[in-house]
Motif scaffolding. Structure first.
Motif, mmCIF file in Angstrom:
data_model
loop_
_atom_site.group_PDB
_atom_site.id
_atom_site.type_symbol
_atom_site.label_atom_id
_atom_site.label_comp_id
_atom_site.label_asym_id
_atom_site.label_seq_id
_atom_site.Cartn_x
_atom_site.Cartn_y
_atom_site.Cartn_z
ATOM 1 N N VAL A 142 0.718 -1.315 -0.048
ATOM 2 C CA VAL A 142 -0.114 -0.056 0.018
ATOM 3 C C VAL A 142 0.824 1.279 -0.071
ATOM 4 O O VAL A 142 1.908 1.142 0.678
ATOM 5 C CB VAL A 142 -0.884 0.079 1.317
ATOM 6 C CG1 VAL A 142 -1.708 1.023 1.532
ATOM 7 C CG2 VAL A 142 -1.872 -1.278 1.093
ATOM 8 N N ARG A 143 0.317 2.228 -0.777
ATOM 9 C CA ARG A 143 1.395 3.568 -0.523
ATOM 10 C C ARG A 143 1.560 4.075 0.447
ATOM 11 O O ARG A 143 0.672 3.766 1.497
ATOM 12 C CB ARG A 143 0.667 4.538 -1.752
ATOM 13 C CG ARG A 143 0.856 4.172 -3.203
ATOM 14 C CD ARG A 143 0.004 5.057 -4.150
ATOM 15 N NE ARG A 143 0.516 6.531 -3.786
ATOM 16 C CZ ARG A 143 -0.138 7.578 -4.266
ATOM 17 N NH1 ARG A 143 -1.311 7.432 -4.775
ATOM 18 N NH2 ARG A 143 0.357 8.805 -4.027
ATOM 19 N N GLY A 144 2.569 4.972 0.774
ATOM 20 C CA GLY A 144 2.881 5.491 2.197
ATOM 21 C C GLY A 144 1.782 6.457 2.823
ATOM 22 O O GLY A 144 2.148 6.863 4.084
ATOM 23 N N ASN A 147 -3.933 7.660 5.409
ATOM 24 C CA ASN A 147 -5.180 7.356 5.313
ATOM 25 C C ASN A 147 -5.393 6.081 4.540
ATOM 26 O O ASN A 147 -6.423 5.457 4.893
ATOM 27 C CB ASN A 147 -5.893 8.485 4.747
ATOM 28 C CG ASN A 147 -5.529 8.676 3.218
ATOM 29 O OD1 ASN A 147 -4.293 8.732 2.883
ATOM 30 N ND2 ASN A 147 -6.350 9.218 2.466
ATOM 31 N N LEU A 148 -4.650 5.722 3.707
ATOM 32 C CA LEU A 148 -4.800 4.441 2.793
ATOM 33 C C LEU A 148 -4.495 3.347 3.588
ATOM 34 O O LEU A 148 -5.195 2.264 3.583
ATOM 35 C CB LEU A 148 -3.832 4.417 1.649
ATOM 36 C CG LEU A 148 -4.248 5.628 0.446
ATOM 37 C CD1 LEU A 148 -3.151 5.241 -0.615
ATOM 38 C CD2 LEU A 148 -5.828 5.204 0.082
ATOM 39 N N ARG A 153 -5.752 -1.429 6.737
ATOM 40 C CA ARG A 153 -5.680 -2.389 7.934
ATOM 41 C C ARG A 153 -7.087 -2.658 8.556
ATOM 42 O O ARG A 153 -7.361 -3.639 9.283
ATOM 43 C CB ARG A 153 -4.929 -1.251 9.022
ATOM 44 C CG ARG A 153 -3.428 -1.216 8.792
ATOM 45 C CD ARG A 153 -2.602 -0.766 10.053
ATOM 46 N NE ARG A 153 -1.297 -0.768 9.710
ATOM 47 C CZ ARG A 153 -0.491 0.143 9.486
ATOM 48 N NH1 ARG A 153 -1.063 1.657 9.363
ATOM 49 N NH2 ARG A 153 0.817 0.362 9.320
ATOM 50 N N GLY A 154 -7.967 -1.546 8.370
ATOM 51 C CA GLY A 154 -9.263 -1.987 8.702
ATOM 52 C C GLY A 154 -9.933 -3.065 7.891
ATOM 53 O O GLY A 154 -10.566 -3.966 8.543
ATOM 54 N N VAL A 155 -9.602 -3.194 6.559
ATOM 55 C CA VAL A 155 -10.308 -4.278 5.766
ATOM 56 C C VAL A 155 -9.691 -5.518 6.277
ATOM 57 O O VAL A 155 -10.352 -6.443 6.397
ATOM 58 C CB VAL A 155 -9.935 -3.907 4.409
ATOM 59 C CG1 VAL A 155 -10.389 -5.140 3.507
ATOM 60 C CG2 VAL A 155 -10.849 -2.674 4.085
ATOM 61 N N ILE A 156 -8.484 -5.635 6.273
ATOM 62 C CA ILE A 156 -7.538 -6.838 6.552
ATOM 63 C C ILE A 156 -8.185 -7.538 8.199
ATOM 64 O O ILE A 156 -8.026 -8.628 8.413
ATOM 65 C CB ILE A 156 -5.900 -6.388 6.596
ATOM 66 C CG1 ILE A 156 -5.621 -6.136 5.384
ATOM 67 C CG2 ILE A 156 -5.216 -7.357 7.384
ATOM 68 C CD1 ILE A 156 -4.124 -5.614 5.343
#
Length: 202
Positions: A142-144, A147-148, A153-156
């Motif tokens: 994931v790009r740095g 917010n991404l 992290r929430g999805v995982i």
């Protein structure tokens, strides 16, 4: 085809396979496993119809257009080995498929959207093509932007990733490393690929 926006539950029911993994489409297949429509229950499809259905499974599952599928077929048709298996293994190496299978997203359409919006890098370079074919040694991350990282992290945290022998996943650093090439046991779509090869060879 690569941007199918119609009712996903109808595709699952028509192909009698969990193609689209959204909750509503999965429930629809469990609740009504028969094809949609009034006059289809008693009809037995021809061999041509069965092969067409198998081809549609591949196109919907991996998000391929007709020309893209035929490009993949042309790329593997001259290689030694089972052409149908090689075709599916190439699809498994697509960036959007790997992003979905390691658990970055819950569905392949979500993976394609995230990639198209530039959320991921491969070997440190932003990639916006979901069809990018990954090779051994590639690193997907994931790009740095914070917010991404918080988003994924929430999805995982709520995902159920597939266990892949050819990919390692570091959920702490949001990084997947391609260790090698997938094998026949790594193909995630139950489909008769040989009938698809015969269909495309006509």
């Amino acid at each position: 085809m690569a941007r199918y926006t119609g009712p996903k539950a109808r595709i699952n029911r028509r192909l009698n396979t969990l193609i689209y993994e959204t909750a509503g489409a999965a429930r629809a297949l469990d609740r009504r496993p028969t094809p949609p429509g009034m006059h289809v229950r008693g009809r037995r499809p021809s061999n041509y119809g069965l092969a067409l259905m198998e081809k549609q499974k591949i196109k919907h599952y991996y998000g391929l257009g007709e020309r893209q599928l035929r490009r993949y077929f042309d790329a593997v048709s001259h290689k030694p080995g089972n052409t149908g298996e090689l075709l599916l293994l190439m699809c498994e190496r697509r960036l959007d498929n790997v992003v979905r299978r390691v658990g970055f997203t819950k569905t392949r359409p979500q993976a394609r959207q995230g990639i198209a919006h530039g959320h991921f890098r491969v070997n440190g370079v932003k990639v916006t093509k979901p069809s990018y074919i990954l090779r051994p040694g590639d690193i997907v991350e994931v790009r740095g932007r914070e917010n991404l990282k918080n988003l994924y992290r929430g999805v995982i945290a709520n995902a159920s990733p597939d266990a892949l022998d050819w990919v390692t996943f570091d959920s702490e650093n949001l990084k997947a490393t391609i260790l090698g090439l997938p094998g026949a046991s790594d193909i995630s779509l139950p489909v008769d690929a040989n009938s698809v090869v015969e269909f495309l060879s006509r």
